[in-house]
Design a protein around this motif. Structure first.
Motif, PDB file in Angstrom:
ATOM      1  N   GLY A 298      32.439 105.916  39.947  1.00 39.87           N
ATOM      2  CA  GLY A 298      31.616 106.821  39.428  1.00 39.87           C
ATOM      3  C   GLY A 298      30.837 105.962  38.245  1.00 39.87           C
ATOM      4  N   SER A 299      30.242 107.414  37.946  1.00 37.75           N
ATOM      5  CA  SER A 299      28.985 106.624  36.503  1.00 37.75           C
ATOM      6  C   SER A 299      29.884 107.297  35.263  1.00 37.75           C
ATOM      7  CB  SER A 299      28.301 107.669  36.484  1.00 37.75           C
ATOM      8  OG  SER A 299      28.162 109.272  36.186  1.00 37.75           O
ATOM      9  N   PHE A 300      29.886 107.116  34.346  1.00 39.01           N
ATOM     10  CA  PHE A 300      30.180 107.960  32.783  1.00 39.01           C
ATOM     11  C   PHE A 300      30.161 109.434  33.156  1.00 39.01           C
ATOM     12  CE2 PHE A 300      28.964 104.560  29.536  1.00 39.01           C
ATOM     13  CZ  PHE A 300      29.854 103.199  30.337  1.00 39.01           C
ATOM     14  N   GLU A 301      29.359 110.070  32.961  1.00 43.82           N
ATOM     15  CA  GLU A 301      29.061 111.552  33.690  1.00 43.82           C
ATOM     16  C   GLU A 301      30.182 112.226  34.416  1.00 43.82           C
ATOM     17  OE1 GLU A 301      26.138 109.452  33.708  1.00 43.82           O
ATOM     18  OE2 GLU A 301      26.009 109.586  31.749  1.00 43.82           O
ATOM     19  N   ASP A 302      31.389 111.218  35.120  1.00 44.68           N
ATOM     20  CA  ASP A 302      31.963 111.804  36.498  1.00 44.68           C
ATOM     21  C   ASP A 302      33.561 111.639  36.295  1.00 44.68           C
ATOM     22  OD1 ASP A 302      29.202 112.154  37.990  1.00 44.68           O
ATOM     23  OD2 ASP A 302      29.410 109.944  38.704  1.00 44.68           O
ATOM     24  N   VAL A 303      33.860 110.648  35.496  1.00 42.39           N
ATOM     25  CA  VAL A 303      34.625 110.369  34.586  1.00 42.39           C
ATOM     26  C   VAL A 303      36.166 111.670  34.767  1.00 42.39           C
ATOM     27  CG1 VAL A 303      36.162 109.752  32.550  1.00 42.39           C
ATOM     28  CG2 VAL A 303      34.256 108.706  32.416  1.00 42.39           C
ATOM     29  N   GLY A 304      35.378 113.130  34.154  1.00 42.30           N
ATOM     30  CA  GLY A 304      36.446 113.896  34.411  1.00 42.30           C
ATOM     31  C   GLY A 304      36.883 114.268  35.943  1.00 42.30           C
ATOM     32  N   SER A 305      35.754 114.093  36.415  1.00 39.97           N
ATOM     33  CA  SER A 305      35.990 114.924  37.784  1.00 39.97           C
ATOM     34  C   SER A 305      36.945 113.909  38.576  1.00 39.97           C
ATOM     35  CB  SER A 305      34.439 115.039  39.204  1.00 39.97           C
ATOM     36  OG  SER A 305      33.606 113.928  39.002  1.00 39.97           O
ATOM     37  N   VAL A 306      36.574 112.146  38.617  1.00 40.68           N
ATOM     38  CA  VAL A 306      37.143 111.441  39.351  1.00 40.68           C
ATOM     39  C   VAL A 306      38.551 111.416  38.590  1.00 40.68           C
ATOM     40  CG1 VAL A 306      37.382 109.003  38.978  1.00 40.68           C
ATOM     41  CG2 VAL A 306      34.812 109.624  39.271  1.00 40.68           C
ATOM     42  N   ALA A 307      39.139 111.350  37.204  1.00 41.38           N
ATOM     43  CA  ALA A 307      40.173 111.374  37.053  1.00 41.38           C
ATOM     44  C   ALA A 307      41.409 112.502  37.500  1.00 41.38           C
ATOM     45  CB  ALA A 307      40.375 111.399  35.578  1.00 41.38           C
TER      46      ALA A 307
END
Length: 511
Positions: free
Chosen positions: A233-242
């Motif tokens: 993902g991108s930087f904006e997706d860090v929370g959901s990816v984590a």
């Protein structure tokens, strides 16, 4: 018909109504933290608690029995207060306080478990504070029996705790080599930064970091740049990816596309997940003892001390080298005599091999070794290097060297050929621990970075030896030697000496 609009009752609802759909998938800021720490951490911490308790109980009971007796009950324990308390009660109180100090000062924190020096220093620091307090109280109350605990329980207990933590660390490393007890990490940054951080984590597998993937800038998600991990993902997706990948930590690699505001937002997105946020600075190969942080106006500044090549530390190292070298010469003299006889009986030629090497600040000296090659071996070196295509490399190393005698191979295997170098140490030309001493022809091929190896004395042993010197590339040799030259300390020297003993006993000397 009148149209009525209903205002959201809470500010959070108004914000949620305006954010894009993808961001709404992130959990709102401020929800209770639900930790995603590795499930093995608590079980491992319980094992540490049990082993600490057993060792401290044995240490304190042993101290009491040696100094006071198990059943000793004096009329008074203090000359200033009219108290009558069994010594066993004081032993129990000291046990409880010691266990409490180990917990309060984070000796079992997941962030230091298995880390080595940081863990050991916390154990020592917590114990030192406790017994410093005991000494002050004993002085004020004039409680003489406390001296027995300070003189015996403190050093013995700290030693046993550190040995125990070392044993647990070795066990943890073995488990991690089998793919267990790992920390799942998500990398965040530009492709080049992510690749560098992945390389560093992979090189230090014993740390137990399992890289699950990376979050890159938007532009990097579309280009074809190769990276060694999956793009999740991108930087904006860090929370959901984590959350989706159930990671335990997010590592931010240095990148121009990660400005302070972006880092803050990533921290906010991780706030409700309990995922650790690690920031990898651009500096590498710098020991933690040279790094200091200082908050200035909310900005955490990092100070890096310059390498120390002179002063009191250098004098202490020289004095220690001189003393240890003489002790080593005396203790190994029978071994040196036996090795000399073996060299003389198994091949014609002199017992000692003398060769010019380059030492501190580029000064040449004559290194001493027991001869392990046939006569005229130096004259054959150039041809052998040309045959294997490494004549232009600053590390003159011949694979399957035909010049080595049968007895020479034996003494090299156990590093017996290097014992005469203790005389080089006594003369002040070498140190016991330091970079690899090299020939003038090798030094002539140095670049500016490699030349920094000459800022400290060469050593009989060093990071290059305990890390598998015969199997290292020139780049890895330089990296290890530079790290030592710029970060050395007497404590590190002691650790390297212990590693050297282990390496020699396991027959991992030069081949």
């Amino acid at each position: 018909m009148a149209v009525t609009t209903e205002r959201p009752r809470f500010a959070a609802e108004r914000t949620r109504a305006r954010v894009p759909r993808r961001v709404r998938d992130e959990q709102p800021i401020g929800l209770p933290i639900r930790r995603t720490n590795p499930t093995w951490e608590k079980a491992f911490q319980r094992r540490l608690v049990v082993s600490d308790a057993v060792l401290l109980a044995a240490t304190l009971l042993g101290t009491q029995s040696v100094w006071l007796g198990i059943d000793a009950t004096p009329e008074y324990v203090s000359t200033t207060l009219p108290l009558s308390v069994p010594y066993s009660a004081l032993t129990v109180a000291l046990f409880v306080l010691w266990m409490l100090f180990l917990k309060v000062f984070g000796t079992r924190s997941p962030r230091v478990i298995g880390s080595g020096f940081a863990e050991y220093s916390r154990v020592g620091g917590a114990s030192f504070r406790l017994f410093g307090l005991v000494a002050i109280v004993a002085l004020l109350l004039q409680f003489a029996p406390a001296r027995g605990f300070i003189l015996t329980a403190f050093p013995v207990g700290v030693l046993l705790l550190i040995v125990s933590r070392w044993a647990w660390r070795q066990w943890l490393r073995r488990q991690r080599r089998l793919g267990r007890y790992l920390i799942r990490v998500l990398l965040v940054g530009a492709p080049s930064s992510v690749e560098h951080l992945h390389e560093e984590f992979t090189r230090r597998k014993y740390l137990g970091f399992e890289i699950v993937g990376a979050c890159l800038p938007q532009r990097a998600m579309r280009d074809s740049t190769e990276i060694p991990v999956d793009r999740l993902g991108s930087f904006e997706d860090v929370g959901s990816v984590a959350r989706r990948e159930r990671v335990h930590a997010v590592a931010l690699a240095g990148s121009e596309e990660l400005p302070p505001e972006a880092v803050r937002r990533i921290g906010w997105r991780l706030e409700s997940t309990g995922v650790d946020l690690m920031v990898a600075p651009a500096i590498t190969e710098v020991a933690g003892t040279r790094i200091h942080t200082r908050p200035v106006g909310g900005l955490p500044l990092m100070y890096v001390d310059s390498p120390s090549y002179d002063g009191g530390k250098k004098i202490a190292k020289s004095v220690l080298d001189f003393g240890l070298a003489w002790i080593a010469i005396i203790l190994t003299s029978p071994l040196m005599i036996g090795t000399a006889i073996g060299v003389k009986l198994t091949s014609p030629g002199p017992v000692l091999f003398r060769q010019q090497r380059i030492g501190l600040n580029g000064k040449a000296f004559e290194v001493l070794k027991f001869r392990s090659m046939r006569i005229g071996a130096d004259a054959e070196l150039a041809d052998l290097l040309r045959e294997q295509g490494t004549a232009d490399k600053p590390l003159f190393k011949v694979e399957n060297d035909p010049r080595i005698t049968r007895f020479g191979a034996f003494i090299r295997k156990y590093s017996l050929d290097e014992l005469p170098q203790f005389f080089n140490v006594v003369k002040g030309e070498m140190s016991i621990v330091g970079p690899r001493p090299q020939r003038a022809e090798e030094v002539a091929l140095y670049d500016n970075a490699a030349g920094r190896r000459l800022l400290v004395k060469p050593g009989i042993t060093g990071l290059w030896q305990v890390s598998g010197r015969s199997d290292l590339s020139w780049e890895d040799t330089v990296r290890l030697d530079l790290y030592y030259a710029e970060n050395w300390s007497l404590l590190d020297d002691f650790v390297i000496l212990l590693w050297t003993v282990k390496t020699v006993l396991q027959s991992q000397g030069a081949r």
